[in-house]
Design a protein around this motif. Structure first.
Motif, PDB file in Angstrom:
ATOM      1  N   ILE A  42       0.835  -1.214   0.000  1.00 30.25           N
ATOM      2  CA  ILE A  42       0.000   0.000   0.000  1.00 30.25           C
ATOM      3  C   ILE A  42       0.862   1.254   0.000  1.00 30.25           C
ATOM      4  O   ILE A  42       0.619   2.182  -0.776  1.00 30.25           O
ATOM      5  CB  ILE A  42      -0.977  -0.007   1.196  1.00 30.25           C
ATOM      6  CG1 ILE A  42      -2.041  -1.088   1.013  1.00 30.25           C
ATOM      7  CG2 ILE A  42      -1.643   1.364   1.365  1.00 30.25           C
ATOM      8  CD1 ILE A  42      -2.859  -1.398   2.258  1.00 30.25           C
ATOM      9  N   ASP A  45       2.531   1.712  -3.426  1.00 25.01           N
ATOM     10  CA  ASP A  45       1.578   2.196  -4.439  1.00 25.01           C
ATOM     11  C   ASP A  45       1.205   3.658  -4.205  1.00 25.01           C
ATOM     12  O   ASP A  45       1.077   4.437  -5.154  1.00 25.01           O
ATOM     13  CB  ASP A  45       0.317   1.321  -4.447  1.00 25.01           C
ATOM     14  CG  ASP A  45       0.563  -0.063  -5.049  1.00 25.01           C
ATOM     15  OD1 ASP A  45       1.623  -0.250  -5.688  1.00 25.01           O
ATOM     16  OD2 ASP A  45      -0.292  -0.955  -4.870  1.00 25.01           O
ATOM     17  N   ALA A  49       1.875   6.846  -6.602  1.00 31.81           N
ATOM     18  CA  ALA A  49       0.788   7.769  -6.957  1.00 31.81           C
ATOM     19  C   ALA A  49       1.204   9.216  -6.681  1.00 31.81           C
ATOM     20  O   ALA A  49       0.926  10.119  -7.482  1.00 31.81           O
ATOM     21  CB  ALA A  49      -0.471   7.422  -6.176  1.00 31.81           C
ATOM     22  N   GLU A 142      -8.437   5.938  -1.662  1.00 33.21           N
ATOM     23  CA  GLU A 142      -8.193   4.741  -2.485  1.00 33.21           C
ATOM     24  C   GLU A 142      -8.167   5.074  -3.973  1.00 33.21           C
ATOM     25  O   GLU A 142      -7.562   4.353  -4.772  1.00 33.21           O
ATOM     26  CB  GLU A 142      -9.234   3.670  -2.182  1.00 33.21           C
ATOM     27  CG  GLU A 142      -9.009   2.985  -0.834  1.00 33.21           C
ATOM     28  CD  GLU A 142      -9.952   1.822  -0.586  1.00 33.21           C
ATOM     29  OE1 GLU A 142     -10.669   1.418  -1.532  1.00 33.21           O
ATOM     30  OE2 GLU A 142      -9.988   1.319   0.545  1.00 33.21           O
ATOM     31  N   ASP A 143      -8.841   6.179  -4.359  1.00 36.95           N
ATOM     32  CA  ASP A 143      -8.770   6.626  -5.758  1.00 36.95           C
ATOM     33  C   ASP A 143      -7.355   7.088  -6.089  1.00 36.95           C
ATOM     34  O   ASP A 143      -6.864   6.878  -7.197  1.00 36.95           O
ATOM     35  CB  ASP A 143      -9.768   7.763  -6.017  1.00 36.95           C
ATOM     36  CG  ASP A 143     -11.219   7.300  -5.861  1.00 36.95           C
ATOM     37  OD1 ASP A 143     -11.462   6.082  -5.952  1.00 36.95           O
ATOM     38  OD2 ASP A 143     -12.097   8.154  -5.632  1.00 36.95           O
ATOM     39  N   LEU A 145      -4.685   5.945  -4.438  1.00 40.98           N
ATOM     40  CA  LEU A 145      -3.911   4.708  -4.371  1.00 40.98           C
ATOM     41  C   LEU A 145      -3.905   3.977  -5.714  1.00 40.98           C
ATOM     42  O   LEU A 145      -2.869   3.478  -6.168  1.00 40.98           O
ATOM     43  CB  LEU A 145      -4.512   3.800  -3.284  1.00 40.98           C
ATOM     44  CG  LEU A 145      -3.888   2.422  -3.066  1.00 40.98           C
ATOM     45  CD1 LEU A 145      -2.506   2.555  -2.443  1.00 40.98           C
ATOM     46  CD2 LEU A 145      -4.780   1.561  -2.174  1.00 40.98           C
ATOM     47  N   SER A 146      -5.058   3.940  -6.375  1.00 38.11           N
ATOM     48  CA  SER A 146      -5.186   3.189  -7.636  1.00 38.11           C
ATOM     49  C   SER A 146      -4.289   3.748  -8.745  1.00 38.11           C
ATOM     50  O   SER A 146      -3.890   3.015  -9.651  1.00 38.11           O
ATOM     51  CB  SER A 146      -6.652   3.182  -8.098  1.00 38.11           C
ATOM     52  OG  SER A 146      -7.069   4.510  -8.383  1.00 38.11           O
ATOM     53  N   ILE A 147      -3.939   5.041  -8.634  1.00 39.00           N
ATOM     54  CA  ILE A 147      -3.075   5.659  -9.660  1.00 39.00           C
ATOM     55  C   ILE A 147      -1.681   5.022  -9.660  1.00 39.00           C
ATOM     56  O   ILE A 147      -1.029   4.918 -10.703  1.00 39.00           O
ATOM     57  CB  ILE A 147      -2.965   7.196  -9.419  1.00 39.00           C
ATOM     58  CG1 ILE A 147      -4.335   7.846  -9.616  1.00 39.00           C
ATOM     59  CG2 ILE A 147      -1.907   7.843 -10.308  1.00 39.00           C
ATOM     60  CD1 ILE A 147      -4.400   9.305  -9.184  1.00 39.00           C
ATOM     61  N   VAL A 149      -0.869   1.835  -8.703  1.00 40.19           N
ATOM     62  CA  VAL A 149      -0.853   0.372  -8.686  1.00 40.19           C
ATOM     63  C   VAL A 149       0.031  -0.235  -9.775  1.00 40.19           C
ATOM     64  O   VAL A 149       0.794  -1.167  -9.517  1.00 40.19           O
ATOM     65  CB  VAL A 149      -2.294  -0.195  -8.767  1.00 40.19           C
ATOM     66  CG1 VAL A 149      -2.283  -1.700  -9.010  1.00 40.19           C
ATOM     67  CG2 VAL A 149      -3.030   0.114  -7.461  1.00 40.19           C
ATOM     68  N   ASN A 150      -0.033   0.278 -10.988  1.00 41.08           N
ATOM     69  CA  ASN A 150       0.734  -0.335 -12.088  1.00 41.08           C
ATOM     70  C   ASN A 150       1.963   0.468 -12.506  1.00 41.08           C
ATOM     71  O   ASN A 150       2.532   0.242 -13.573  1.00 41.08           O
ATOM     72  CB  ASN A 150      -0.187  -0.536 -13.311  1.00 41.08           C
ATOM     73  CG  ASN A 150      -1.318  -1.502 -12.993  1.00 41.08           C
ATOM     74  OD1 ASN A 150      -1.084  -2.568 -12.433  1.00 41.08           O
ATOM     75  ND2 ASN A 150      -2.550  -1.120 -13.336  1.00 41.08           N
TER      76      ASN A 150
END
Length: 582
Positions: A42, A45, A49, A142-143, A145-147, A149-150
């Motif tokens: 976490i 990531d 982000a 979490e939005d 966080l998702s940036i 992830v990859n």
């Protein structure tokens, strides 16, 4: 590999303990836990982000929330990209937020819940606000966080390599008992040196112990404590609230936790109140055990007869106290203000090891701490100087501190920094004494005052003693440049109710009861008993009972529960003048 920066603690924890439960919080009635590896994924990531959205090293990011794993995620992720966290109390005002946002040049804000969001929004201007709960108008964390992830981890490793142990990682605005808060600048080395120092005197087993966290993470005491728990491989559980503390203790069965004396006082008062509700032999046994405990000194041999009685008291009475704290507590760390010696005595007698420490935000924070063994515990002292820290007492009695945990200075306030940092020594403003490695605090330098007769009064020492009364919740000693000391007293209304019940006095309202002659007479007798511990010039001659407790939101207390003396003097000016008129 030993960590050299605070964010190294998580890889270190994985390599050393690989915890199944590193952090945990209660969500929808269930404990939601994160392993050491979950935490690392976490924060990595999130860091990616931050890099992707353009957060730069040295930029200031505010965190305003009650304790939760998300608080740690943001804190550790910011560290990895070289951004500087500015933690803030959820309880302070929107005007305080505005001042800190401007003074610290905050670029972005993370908030916990809707109440905090509304306060922060009023002060935020055009700053972006992220939230730990889904709220209208805020960006859910979490939005963000998702940036990340990859994203390619190489960019993060490059960013981490550029961060040195002596780099600034946080600015903590001290609540202060007077004036505007000051931004204390702390580096990784400052806090990590303190983490390693206090880890050496923690007694619960490494890698397998549980701790309950409820003091605010925005305060350096709990924050350094949490880093220490991570270093030792303790599982950290966040209490839902102060109200659910008892319930959470029974669920988690913690081996250790950090607290403040105020909470221990409330626990003790509740226990005593329940004792008064007992009848017959049960009541007699309860107060026999309590009085036995109040005589205890862990550092002394109490004798065979006393030890036999204490063994019986532990079996009959004190075992229930331990059960109320979960039944497995091995160490309680008390700090932020002075612990009443009687509380230390009775809790140690009950097999509940309360260890008092001392420090300031500017010292990251621990200067001294009690070692949690009978042989090294000294009631009334704040423990031994921790490793790598040096202490000396100035000619006027002020405690001076030197070592790797001393702050870099106050943010954008070089004159204030120069006032307290002289020749490498931090001037604490506290008065104390040293006996070998042991330290005792006697008062705050700025809070000591003289009566009109030229006699010195140390108010903190006296206030701590008077609060031993089960009838007194809060009080302030007055009398600067006056011919005698007096006091404003907030009664313990629970204690007063118990007294009235015992004496058959009908109890109406708090406001009415403090005006009744029999109440005032009782407080007169109570003060007369406690005055005996002080010189004639120190003794309280007059007092005024107040109907409302002092609080953080009403302005009389700092977020760490210290008295804002100036505010109290201004707010109760009329009542104070009356104490000196007749």
């Amino acid at each position: 590999m030993e960590p050299t920066r605070l964010f190294d603690l998580i890889p270190y924890q994985i390599a050393t303990y690989d915890k199944e439960i590193a952090l945990s919080k209660k969500e929808n009635g269930q404990w939601k836990s994160f392993s050491s590896r979950d935490v690392k994924k976490i924060i990595d990531d999130l860091s990616l982000a931050f890099l992707k959205t353009g957060v730069k090293p040295g930029e200031k990011i505010a965190i305003i929330s009650t304790n939760c794993p998300e608080w740690n995620f943001i804190d550790l992720a910011l560290q990895q990209v070289g951004a500087i966290s500015v933690p803030m109390y959820p309880t302070i005002t929107s005007a305080d937020y505005e001042y800190i946002f401007e003074h610290a040049e905050v670029k972005m804000i993370f908030v916990g819940d809707e109440d905090i969001y509304e306060k922060a929004k009023a002060a935020a201007g055009d700053r972006l606000i992220y939230s730990f709960e889904k709220l209208e108008g805020a960006i859910f964390w979490e939005d963000l966080l998702s940036i990340g992830v990859n994203e390619d981890i190489v960019s993060l490793e490059n960013a981490k390599e550029k961060i040195n142990p002596d780099d600034l990682f946080t600015i903590i605005y001290t609540s202060g008992t007077t004036g505007r808060p000051k931004g204390v600048m702390l580096s990784h080395t400052n806090v990590l040196s303190n983490v390693i120092a206090i880890a050496t005197i923690m007694t619960p087993p490494q890698g397998s112990s549980r701790v309950l966290s409820f003091l605010p993470l925005c305060h350096i005491y709990e924050r350094t404590g949490s880093f220490c728990f991570m270093y030792l491989g303790f599982s950290i559980y966040y209490a839902e609230s102060i109200e659910t503390l008892g319930e959470n203790m029974k669920e988690i069965k913690p081996h250790a936790f950090n607290t403040v004396p105020r909470l221990l006082e409330k626990i003790y008062d509740k226990i005593v109140a329940k004792g008064y509700e007992l009848t017959g032999i049960k009541k007699g046994l309860f107060f026999w055990a309590l009085n036995l405990g109040l005589e205890y000194d862990p550092g002394k041999e109490m004798g065979a007869w006393y030890n036999f009685q204490l063994k019986m008291a532990n079996k009959l009475i004190f075992s229930k106290w331990r059960e109320a704290l979960g039944g497995e507590v091995m160490q309680i760390n008390s700090g932020a203000s002075a612990l009443q010696p009687r509380l230390a005595r009775v809790f140690w007698a009950a097999g509940i090891k309360v260890c008092e420490g001392y420090g300031l935000t500017e010292t990251s924070p621990v200067v001294s701490a009690s070692v949690c063994t009978r042989e090294e515990m000294r009631i009334g002292w704040v423990g031994k100087i921790v490793q790598e820290v040096k202490v000396k007492i100035a000619e006027d009695g002020e405690i001076l501190v030197k070592g790797p945990s001393i702050m870099q200075g106050y943010y954008r306030q070089p004159e204030m920094t120069a006032e307290v940092l002289k020749n490498g020594w931090f001037h604490t403003g506290d008065i104390g004494e040293l006996d070998g490695e042991f330290l005792k605090i006697t008062d705050r330098k700025k809070e000591m005052f003289k009566t009109s007769g030229g006699k010195y009064i140390a108010p903190q020492l006296m206030e701590n003693k008077f609060k031993e009364s089960t009838l007194i919740d809060q009080l302030i000693i007055l009398g600067e440049n006056r011919n005698y000391p007096s006091a404003l007293i907030v009664p313990s209304f629970e204690g007063l109710k118990d007294y009235c019940k015992h004496k058959g006095i009908p109890y109406t309202t708090d406001k009415e009861m403090i005006q009744k002659p029999e109440t005032i007479e009782k407080y007169d007798r109570e003060l007369e008993q406690l005055n005996k511990y002080f010189g004639k010039w120190e003794q309280i001659k007059r007092f005024k009972l107040l109907p409302e407790p002092w609080g953080i939101e009403s302005g009389e207390l700092t977020p760490t529960m210290k008295l804002k003396r100036k505010v109290i003097h201004q707010k109760f000016e009329k009542e104070i003048e009356k104490l000196y008129k007749d």
